[in-house]
Enzyme design. Structure first.
Site, PDB file in Angstrom:
ATOM      1  N   ASP A 240      14.068   5.826 -29.006  1.00  0.00           N
ATOM      2  CA  ASP A 240      14.949   4.776 -29.510  1.00  0.00           C
ATOM      3  C   ASP A 240      14.265   3.944 -30.596  1.00  0.00           C
ATOM      4  O   ASP A 240      13.143   3.463 -30.398  1.00  0.00           O
ATOM      5  CB  ASP A 240      15.314   3.855 -28.333  1.00  0.00           C
ATOM      6  N   GLU A 294      15.277   8.807 -33.037  1.00  0.00           N
ATOM      7  CA  GLU A 294      16.330   8.037 -33.702  1.00  0.00           C
ATOM      8  C   GLU A 294      15.691   7.521 -34.981  1.00  0.00           C
ATOM      9  O   GLU A 294      14.969   6.531 -34.972  1.00  0.00           O
ATOM     10  CB  GLU A 294      16.804   6.876 -32.827  1.00  0.00           C
ATOM     11  N   HIS A 368      26.610   6.444 -27.992  1.00  0.00           N
ATOM     12  CA  HIS A 368      26.895   5.141 -27.396  1.00  0.00           C
ATOM     13  C   HIS A 368      26.864   3.997 -28.408  1.00  0.00           C
ATOM     14  O   HIS A 368      27.219   2.873 -28.073  1.00  0.00           O
ATOM     15  CB  HIS A 368      25.885   4.870 -26.280  1.00  0.00           C
ATOM     16  N   ASP A 369      26.401   4.261 -29.632  1.00  0.00           N
ATOM     17  CA  ASP A 369      26.407   3.232 -30.680  1.00  0.00           C
ATOM     18  C   ASP A 369      27.575   3.398 -31.632  1.00  0.00           C
ATOM     19  O   ASP A 369      27.652   2.722 -32.659  1.00  0.00           O
ATOM     20  CB  ASP A 369      25.108   3.307 -31.502  1.00  0.00           C
TER      21      ASP A 369
HETATM   22  O1  TEU Z   1      19.850   1.612 -31.795  1.00  0.00           O
HETATM   23  C1  TEU Z   1      19.071   1.311 -32.917  1.00  0.00           C
HETATM   24  C2  TEU Z   1      19.740   0.567 -33.963  1.00  0.00           C
HETATM   25  O2  TEU Z   1      19.128   0.330 -34.997  1.00  0.00           O
HETATM   26  C3  TEU Z   1      21.115   0.026 -33.773  1.00  0.00           C
HETATM   27  O3  TEU Z   1      21.226  -1.065 -34.618  1.00  0.00           O
HETATM   28  C4  TEU Z   1      22.171   0.999 -34.079  1.00  0.00           C
HETATM   29  O4  TEU Z   1      21.964   1.580 -35.318  1.00  0.00           O
HETATM   30  C5  TEU Z   1      23.456   0.243 -34.089  1.00  0.00           C
HETATM   31  O5  TEU Z   1      23.708  -0.172 -32.784  1.00  0.00           O
HETATM   32  C6  TEU Z   1      24.613   1.056 -34.548  1.00  0.00           C
HETATM   33  O6  TEU Z   1      25.738   0.236 -34.409  1.00  0.00           O
HETATM   34  C7  TEU Z   1      19.187   1.754 -30.596  1.00  0.00           C
HETATM   35  C8  TEU Z   1      20.142   2.072 -29.466  1.00  0.00           C
HETATM   36  O7  TEU Z   1      20.752   3.310 -29.707  1.00  0.00           O
HETATM   37  C9  TEU Z   1      21.118   0.967 -29.297  1.00  0.00           C
HETATM   38  O8  TEU Z   1      22.052   1.232 -28.298  1.00  0.00           O
HETATM   39  C10 TEU Z   1      20.348  -0.258 -28.937  1.00  0.00           C
HETATM   40  O9  TEU Z   1      21.216  -1.358 -28.865  1.00  0.00           O
HETATM   41  C11 TEU Z   1      19.243  -0.547 -29.937  1.00  0.00           C
HETATM   42  O10 TEU Z   1      18.460   0.607 -30.247  1.00  0.00           O
HETATM   43  C12 TEU Z   1      18.278  -1.534 -29.376  1.00  0.00           C
HETATM   44  O11 TEU Z   1      17.532  -0.918 -28.371  1.00  0.00           O
END
Ligand code: TEU
Ligand code: CA
Length: 592
Positions: A240, A294, A368-369
């Site tokens: 992550d 990621e 999930h994002d």
């Molecule tokens: O996401 C990393 C991140 O940079 C996020 O800003 C993501 O691009 C954004 O949510 C898209 O809308 C990771 C995880 O996938 C995310 O669920 C977490 O909230 C985040 O890290 C913090 O751990």
């Protein structure tokens, strides 16, 4: 038979297979030189895998508290197996106060209370392994929770042995140099802490303090924790926000060239790749596992993670295609004019060609994002739900790169499209809402946009059955269930041979049976076609043609290829087109 004996029996067979596969890939090399994307990669299980992502909070609740849990997943192991997937990625299941649904970890070696126990985890892992399904865990180590023991101690005194596990700016030096925060209402990544009279850094929410990777002791703690999970037998990690882990601790002013794109600056930390190599050397290389990063950043940055010569990570997922079509400088506000399909295809072309030269990529349209892929990239109207869901599956499972499917997309779940901010749970949405509100912005417009793009659209519970609890829970679900569960659910689609679900199963089987879809060269055709995504996958003299009409009107693919002898492998209409003339959201794969 002893372990030794069985190994001795397997070795000659393995040698034979090895010689055979070398011969095959040499041949592949010969045909590959004819095209632009010279694909001749080493074979790896994780390149062939179809990945199914499970958001545990929303998958299946076993005890009626409205929150999905590990026992719930255990009860659905056979379902997951029935999909034909090879690997599961679990979003974080560690102890967490859930400010960011598990991405704020208070103990890396405990299971979140609501999700169950370590024993449940062990049962889950062996249940997947018995079914030949690998398990990836989410590794969230750019930051932890402010409830983690390390941080509780660190924030109590500058003398704490854990103080340097975090990044601090001492108040006697004045205000810290501006750092942008992703989940902070004021957009400020420094938070003042009274007991230490200093500010701590948090790229995400203030409840998610960034870990200090520049400190070797912290890195060793992380490696130790990784070994704990790897020794349990997990098969890999999704890392992550890993691109953000190294920081320039001289804290220079944010470079103007990155204005509005601070993420790119954060992904350029001075020692990032040294740390990835160290992690590989000290931990990952000692296990037969794979990793997916990621990876924020442009092609050049992302390739560094996955270039095998560098010995860092295995696969990366990139953001350029998934973040496409939003208005600039606003949080995920869809462009009312829609997105430029031709440009979108070219983004895939750029990355696919880059991964053909170095490393390995992934293909996904949701996680999930993200909102539901059907609403964002297909068409969720009743008329086109079926065809466009199947179209998108055909896309993911025929592109070059490890295929990731997000739970629920296999039945065509769509955005819930909340009307009221009160219905949302997501910290990212709530932060951005507060920011728009503080600026006196147009909240109605914001909420309209969020119906398309917000993360909670992808987090509503899995739709197992038609009744109001969706077969997900007998209690009150933590996030509302999409009322369309009445018609869109696993139970009804399982019985229907033509359902989206059964199409997905056919598609995973096709991907398994045709190495062209995994290792084949990828070539974009009819580049300027405003409706059709057309490409070939070729390997060992065999050529498959994929034609996908992403629009609600009929369209013709002009590939210049002779389709007269084309053989149909799969199509999302009952009588699929074999002549390049496609109906709304029609997708076909042909063998030439
Ligand atoms: O996401 C990393 C991140 O940079 C996020 O800003 C993501 O691009 C954004 O949510 C898209 O809308 C990771 C995880 O996938 C995310 O669920 C977490 O909230 C985040 O890290 C913090 O751990
Ligand atoms: Ca539960």
């Amino acid at each position: 038979m002893s372990m030794y004996q069985s190994i001795m029996r397997v070795i000659p067979l393995a040698l034979l297979l090895f010689i055979f596969s070398c011969k095959q890939s040499n041949e592949a090399g010969k045909t590959a030189t004819q095209t632009s994307t010279t694909a001749n990669p080493d074979k790896e299980w994780w390149k062939e895998a179809v990945v199914y992502q499970i958001y545990p909070r929303s998958f299946k609740d076993s005890n009626g508290d409205g929150v999905g849990d590990l026992k719930g997943i255990i009860s659905k192991l056979d379902y997951v197996k029935s999909l034909g997937v090879d690997m599961v990625w679990l979003n974080p299941i560690y102890a967490s106060p859930n400010k960011d649904n598990g991405y704020d970890i208070s103990d890396y070696q405990q299971i979140m209370k609501e999700f169950g126990t370590m024993q449940d985890f062990d049962t889950l892992l062996s249940g997947f392994h018995q079914r030949d399904i690998k398990v990836f865990m989410d590794l969230v180590v750019n930051h932890c929770s402010d409830q983690h023991e390390w941080f509780k101690s660190a924030r109590s005194s500058r003398q704490s042995p854990y103080y340097n596990y975090f990044h601090w700016w001492p108040a006697e030096k004045g205000k810290p140099p501006y750092r942008w925060s992703i989940f902070d209402e004021k957009g400020d990544a420094w938070e003042y802490n009274k007991a230490t009279d200093s500010y701590y850094l948090h790229y995400f929410a203030d409840a998610q303090p960034d870990l200090n990777w520049e400190n070797p002791a912290l890195r060793q703690e992380i490696y130790k924790m990784m070994r704990f999970w790897l020794d349990k037998g997990i098969d890999g990690f999704r890392l992550d926000a890993i691109a953000f882990c190294s920081k320039d601790t001289l804290w220079p002013p944010l470079p103007a060239e990155y204005d509005g794109n601070w993420g790119m600056y954060y992904a350029s930390g001075p020692h990032l790749h040294e740390y990835m190599q160290e992690m590989n050397r000290e931990v990952l290389s000692k296990y037969d596992v794979a990793t997916v990063a990621e990876a924020m950043g442009d092609v050049e940055r992302v390739m560094k993670f996955v270039d095998p010569a560098r010995k860092e990570l295995d696969m990366a997922y990139y953001f350029e295609a998934i973040d496409f079509g939003y208005l600039p400088k606003e949080y995920k506000m869809p462009d009312p004019k829609g997105y430029d399909f031709v440009k979108w295809k070219k983004i895939y072309e750029k990355w696919t060609e880059a991964f053909a030269k170095t490393g390995w990529g992934t293909i996904y349209l949701a996680n999930h994002d993200q909102p539901r892929m059907l609403t964002r990239w297909g068409n969720d109207s009743p008329e086109f739900r079926d065809a466009s869901s199947k179209l998108l599956q055909t896309f993911i499972l025929s592109m070059r790169g490890t295929a990731f499917t997000y739970f629920g997309d296999e039945i065509g779940m769509s955005n819930i499209k909340f009307e009221r901010v009160e219905d949302y749970n997501d910290i990212e949405l709530l932060t951005n809402y507060a920011q728009v509100k503080a600026k006196g912005g147009n909240l109605k417009r914001f909420l309209e946009g969020m119906k398309i793009s917000s993360r909670d659209n992808g987090r509503t519970p899995m739709q197992w059955e038609g009744e109001p609890g969706a077969g997900f829970t007998t209690g009150k679900p933590w996030l509302k269930i999409n009322p369309n569960t009445a018609t869109v659910n696993v139970e009804s689609q399982d019985k229907d041979p033509n359902s989206i679900l059964n199409y997905f199963r056919k598609m995973t089987a096709l991907r398994k049976s045709r190495p062209e879809l995994v290792y084949g060269d990828w070539d974009l055709l009819d580049d300027e076609n405003p409706s059709v995504f057309a490409y070939t996958r070729s390997l060992n003299g065999k050529k498959l043609l994929v034609l996908l009409n992403f629009k609600a009107e009929p369209a013709t693919a002009n590939t210049g290829l002779d389709l007269s002898k084309a053989k149909l492998l799969i199509g999302n209409y009952e009588t699929p087109s074999v002549d390049g003339k496609l109906r709304a959201y029609e997708g076909v794969i042909l063998e030439l």
